[in-house]
Motif scaffolding. Structure first.
Motif, short mmCIF file in Angstrom:
data_model
loop_
_atom_site.label_atom_id
_atom_site.label_comp_id
_atom_site.label_asym_id
_atom_site.label_seq_id
_atom_site.Cartn_x
_atom_site.Cartn_y
_atom_site.Cartn_z
N ALA A 113 79.42 41.77 80.75
CA ALA A 113 79.57 42.43 79.45
C ALA A 113 81.05 42.53 79.13
O ALA A 113 81.78 43.30 79.75
CB ALA A 113 78.94 43.82 79.48
N THR A 114 81.50 41.73 78.20
CA THR A 114 82.89 41.79 77.76
C THR A 114 82.97 42.63 76.49
O THR A 114 82.01 42.70 75.71
CB THR A 114 83.43 40.39 77.48
N VAL A 115 84.10 43.29 76.31
CA VAL A 115 84.30 44.11 75.12
C VAL A 115 85.50 43.59 74.35
O VAL A 115 86.38 42.94 74.94
CB VAL A 115 84.51 45.60 75.50
N ALA A 170 80.25 53.73 71.80
CA ALA A 170 79.06 53.79 72.64
C ALA A 170 79.37 54.68 73.82
O ALA A 170 80.53 54.80 74.23
CB ALA A 170 78.64 52.41 73.12
N VAL A 171 78.34 55.32 74.35
CA VAL A 171 78.53 56.18 75.52
C VAL A 171 77.31 56.08 76.42
O VAL A 171 76.17 56.02 75.93
CB VAL A 171 78.82 57.64 75.11
N ALA A 172 77.55 56.02 77.71
CA ALA A 172 76.49 56.08 78.72
C ALA A 172 76.80 57.25 79.63
O ALA A 172 77.95 57.43 80.04
CB ALA A 172 76.42 54.78 79.52
N CYS A 173 75.80 58.04 79.93
CA CYS A 173 76.04 59.23 80.74
C CYS A 173 74.89 59.48 81.70
O CYS A 173 73.77 58.98 81.51
CB CYS A 173 76.24 60.47 79.86
N LEU A 199 76.13 47.90 77.25
CA LEU A 199 75.98 47.34 78.58
C LEU A 199 77.24 47.56 79.41
O LEU A 199 77.17 47.88 80.60
CB LEU A 199 75.65 45.85 78.49
N ALA A 200 78.41 47.41 78.79
CA ALA A 200 79.66 47.65 79.50
C ALA A 200 79.77 49.10 79.95
O ALA A 200 80.22 49.40 81.07
CB ALA A 200 80.85 47.27 78.61
N LEU A 229 65.13 46.35 77.35
CA LEU A 229 65.96 45.15 77.45
C LEU A 229 67.34 45.50 78.01
O LEU A 229 67.87 44.77 78.87
CB LEU A 229 66.09 44.50 76.08
N LEU A 230 67.92 46.59 77.55
CA LEU A 230 69.22 47.00 78.07
C LEU A 230 69.12 47.34 79.55
O LEU A 230 69.99 46.96 80.34
CB LEU A 230 69.74 48.21 77.28
N ALA A 231 68.06 48.04 79.94
CA ALA A 231 67.87 48.37 81.35
C ALA A 231 67.81 47.11 82.19
O ALA A 231 68.45 47.00 83.25
CB ALA A 231 66.60 49.20 81.53
#
Length: 258
Positions: A113-115, A170-173, A199-200, A229-231
């Motif tokens: 996953a590139t940003v 985006a945020v993942a926690c 994804l990043a 799909l993300l999982a």
């Protein structure tokens, strides 16, 4: 149900298994963070216990002595409970809607996953509280298990894709933190979805979780294709399924006495 003090950690395993993925880790999260509430049908030697956090309730024990009045404080939540509780829940609330859920754990290498160069993926800090607030009402659920945006920003358990102007894209926690697993939650602002920045964030968060000796887990609706799909792209694989129930309002008093 009446609200009770947090139980002794040794008693927690009686009601909610530890070191496992899925809804039972809510009890571990509430015990560790103090964010949430504990319930029982009586203060001494209860036969039923529940823990609630961020609109989720895990209900365990024996339903034989439960009445609609006792269950009324759980209204408006999503309740996970063994099938033996369904008659009592059905009698207590005007609506009982099943939601099929899936439990995943991290088992594979995530896809790359590139940003964009103008985006930085990093851990959220207390100074990012306003940026989390700025995500708006649609993202309010994301910080609920940490008591709101200040708690999430200061938790040390959130990674975000940040624009140069300080905007959170985006945020993942960690949504619920157990003793063996940490449940992952993700939010991306609408105009940056499908750009792989989520994804990043998930990949960075999962590396952080594993560095703590925990296993990342994922919990989503069976019908949420985007989440599934993300999982999968992040390296999660299915390990189990369950059902929780969205409960409505308490049944009106005249119906209880009819």
């Amino acid at each position: 149900m009446i609200e009770i003090s947090p139980p002794d950690p040794r008693a927690l395993a009686r009601w909610f298994p530890t070191h496992s993925p899925g809804p039972a880790m809510i009890g571990e999260h509430v015990l560790a963070t103090g964010i949430g509430r504990w319930w029982a049908d009586r203060p001494v030697q209860p036969s039923t216990a529940a823990v609630s956090c961020a609109g989720h309730v895990v209900l365990r024990g024996s339903p034989e002595e439960l009445t609609p009045a006792l269950l009324a404080p759980l209204a408006g939540n999503r309740v996970e409970a063994p099938a033996r509780f369904l008659p009592a829940l059905g009698a207590a609330f005007d609506r009982l809607t099943p939601w099929e859920r899936m439990i995943w754990t991290l088992q594979a290498t995530p896809q790359p996953a590139t940003v964009p160069h103008a985006v930085t993926v990093r851990r959220l800090e207390p100074a990012d509280t306003d940026a989390v607030h700025a995500l708006g009402p649609d993202a309010s659920w994301l910080s609920a298990s940490w008591g709101g945006p200040p708690g999430l920003a200061a938790s040390g358990h959130a990674w975000a894709a940040m624009a140069r102007n300080g905007r959170v894209l985006a945020v993942a926690c960690t949504y619920f933190r157990g003793t063996g697993h940490e449940d992952v939650a993700v939010y991306t602002i609408p105009d940056h979805r499908r750009h792989r920045i989520a994804l990043a964030c998930v990949t960075a968060l999962c590396a952080d979780i594993t560095s703590r000796g925990h296993t990342p887990s994922w919990n989503c609706s069976l019908h949420n294709r985007a989440s599934r799909l993300l999982a999968w792209n992040a390296g999660f694989r299915l390990v189990g399924e369950y059902v929780h129930y969205a409960v409505g309002s308490p049944v009106a008093h005249h119906r209880l006495s009819a």
